[in-house]
Motif scaffolding. Structure first.
Motif, PDB file in Angstrom:
ATOM      1  N   CYS A 151      45.258 -62.350  -6.308  1.00 24.70           N
ATOM      2  CA  CYS A 151      44.454 -61.622  -7.287  1.00 24.70           C
ATOM      3  C   CYS A 151      43.855 -62.594  -8.285  1.00 24.70           C
ATOM      4  CB  CYS A 151      45.293 -60.575  -8.022  1.00 24.70           C
ATOM      5  SG  CYS A 151      46.417 -61.263  -9.266  1.00 24.70           S
ATOM      6  N   VAL A 152      42.918 -62.088  -9.056  1.00 25.15           N
ATOM      7  CA  VAL A 152      42.417 -62.794 -10.229  1.00 25.15           C
ATOM      8  C   VAL A 152      43.217 -62.289 -11.424  1.00 25.15           C
ATOM      9  CG1 VAL A 152      40.447 -63.184 -11.751  1.00 25.15           C
ATOM     10  CG2 VAL A 152      40.112 -63.046  -9.266  1.00 25.15           C
ATOM     11  N   PHE A 153      43.873 -63.196 -12.107  1.00 23.01           N
ATOM     12  CA  PHE A 153      44.646 -62.858 -13.298  1.00 23.01           C
ATOM     13  C   PHE A 153      43.892 -63.402 -14.498  1.00 23.01           C
ATOM     14  CE2 PHE A 153      48.339 -63.743 -16.229  1.00 23.01           C
ATOM     15  CZ  PHE A 153      48.677 -62.419 -16.436  1.00 23.01           C
ATOM     16  N   ARG A 154      43.490 -62.517 -15.384  1.00 31.30           N
ATOM     17  CA  ARG A 154      42.675 -62.897 -16.542  1.00 31.30           C
ATOM     18  C   ARG A 154      43.563 -63.032 -17.779  1.00 31.30           C
ATOM     19  NH1 ARG A 154      37.089 -60.098 -16.691  1.00 31.30           N
ATOM     20  NH2 ARG A 154      36.852 -61.742 -15.125  1.00 31.30           N
ATOM     21  N   ILE A 155      43.538 -64.188 -18.386  1.00 29.85           N
ATOM     22  CA  ILE A 155      44.330 -64.472 -19.584  1.00 29.85           C
ATOM     23  C   ILE A 155      43.363 -64.663 -20.744  1.00 29.85           C
ATOM     24  CG2 ILE A 155      46.026 -66.013 -20.635  1.00 29.85           C
ATOM     25  CD1 ILE A 155      46.808 -66.842 -17.755  1.00 29.85           C
ATOM     26  N   GLY A 156      43.447 -63.767 -21.717  1.00 28.09           N
ATOM     27  CA  GLY A 156      42.493 -63.770 -22.815  1.00 28.09           C
ATOM     28  C   GLY A 156      43.025 -64.402 -24.079  1.00 28.09           C
ATOM     29  N   ASN A 157      42.901 -63.680 -25.174  1.00 22.23           N
ATOM     30  CA  ASN A 157      43.304 -64.187 -26.480  1.00 22.23           C
ATOM     31  C   ASN A 157      44.157 -63.130 -27.168  1.00 22.23           C
ATOM     32  OD1 ASN A 157      41.412 -62.571 -28.524  1.00 22.23           O
ATOM     33  ND2 ASN A 157      40.174 -63.126 -26.733  1.00 22.23           N
ATOM     34  N   THR A 158      44.707 -63.466 -28.315  1.00 27.40           N
ATOM     35  CA  THR A 158      45.597 -62.543 -29.019  1.00 27.40           C
ATOM     36  C   THR A 158      44.860 -61.618 -29.979  1.00 27.40           C
ATOM     37  OG1 THR A 158      46.005 -64.206 -30.733  1.00 27.40           O
ATOM     38  CG2 THR A 158      47.548 -64.146 -28.880  1.00 27.40           C
ATOM     39  N   GLU A 159      43.552 -61.804 -30.139  1.00 25.53           N
ATOM     40  CA  GLU A 159      42.800 -61.044 -31.133  1.00 25.53           C
ATOM     41  C   GLU A 159      42.166 -59.773 -30.578  1.00 25.53           C
ATOM     42  OE1 GLU A 159      42.955 -61.893 -34.306  1.00 25.53           O
ATOM     43  OE2 GLU A 159      44.217 -63.581 -33.680  1.00 25.53           O
ATOM     44  N   ASN A 160      41.640 -59.847 -29.347  1.00 22.58           N
ATOM     45  CA  ASN A 160      40.931 -58.701 -28.785  1.00 22.58           C
ATOM     46  C   ASN A 160      40.928 -58.808 -27.267  1.00 22.58           C
ATOM     47  OD1 ASN A 160      38.469 -60.261 -27.936  1.00 22.58           O
ATOM     48  ND2 ASN A 160      38.365 -60.617 -30.153  1.00 22.58           N
ATOM     49  N   ARG A 161      40.337 -57.797 -26.602  1.00 22.80           N
ATOM     50  CA  ARG A 161      40.326 -57.756 -25.138  1.00 22.80           C
ATOM     51  C   ARG A 161      39.179 -58.555 -24.523  1.00 22.80           C
ATOM     52  NH1 ARG A 161      41.868 -52.597 -26.811  1.00 22.80           N
ATOM     53  NH2 ARG A 161      43.845 -51.850 -25.895  1.00 22.80           N
TER      54      ARG A 161
END
Length: 232
Positions: A151-161
């Protein structure tokens, strides 16, 4: 960018570690068998209903505490009200080993004793929107193990989506640990990659199973008081 040039072990961000191939095929197969057993107990896995009335495309069964968007309960309140399946000690040991290996810190691993697992089944076009795991009352890391389809696992930030985010290709046997300053990082699965080969470990064509462990920080299961189970 999506990983296209090999799959090295790496720290994607502070406290976010990806270890490709952490589980060998024998341990992957054993975990798939266990997941099938958990999903067959009681009312089985379900697609949780969201507060807006929609349903998640991922089917899940819970161990230790039952997750309902967005709280925990000692019983399967959105199913038949039966007690949730206990969290097995051997799975907690696996989570401890995962944290120790990911962070290179035996003490951190020994201190990690998860008591919640969400076992997610992805089939067809199932996906998981960007979210942060905020229902727990403890700051301990989240341990994620991938089985079956990539799969593609998306890792973002702690502030928003939204952006910035990094896309990582997860394959069967991969480990991801989310912790430390990025314990509450937003993350999700925008799509599966069923065209990539998967090992013969008991998954069906195109299926991905994800076992996610957490430390709830809740009181002992014997306490059924509302304060112990409601994390909304």
């Amino acid at each position: 960018m999506l990983d296209l040039f090999g799959r090295p072990r790496r720290e994607v961000g502070p406290g976010v570690v990806h270890v490709p191939g952490w589980l060998d095929e024998a341990r992957q197969g054993a975990l798939v068998e266990a997941a099938r057993g958990w999903a067959a107990e009681g009312p089985g896995a379900r697609q949780a209903e969201l507060p807006n009335g929609g349903r998640m495309s991922v089917s899940a069964v819970c161990l230790g505490w039952h997750w309902i968007p967005y709280r925990y309960s000692a019983t399967r309140d959105d199913q038949d009200g039966s007690p949730v399946t206990p969290f097995p000690g051997w799975l907690a040991d696996l989570g401890s080993d995962a944290v120790a290996d990911a962070y290179g810190d035996a003490a951190a691993g020994a201190a990690y004793r998860p008591d919640v697992a969400l076992v997610n089944f992805y089939r067809g076009d199932a996906r998981l929107g960007m979210h942060a795991d905020r229902e727990e009352r403890a700051p301990d890391p989240v341990v994620s193990l991938s089985l079956g389809a990539a799969c593609v696992f998306r890792i973002g930030n702690t502030e928003n989506r939204g952006r910035p985010y990094t896309d990582v290709q997860l394959e069967s046997g991969d480990l991801v640990v989310l912790g430390r300053e990025n314990r509450l990082v937003h993350h999700g699965v925008p799509r599966l990659l069923p065209e990539l080969p998967a090992p013969p470990i008991g998954t069906v064509d195109g299926e991905r199973i994800n076992v996610t462990m957490r430390v709830s920080g809740l009181q002992a299961r014997g306490d059924r008081s509302p304060g112990a189970v409601n994390t909304a």
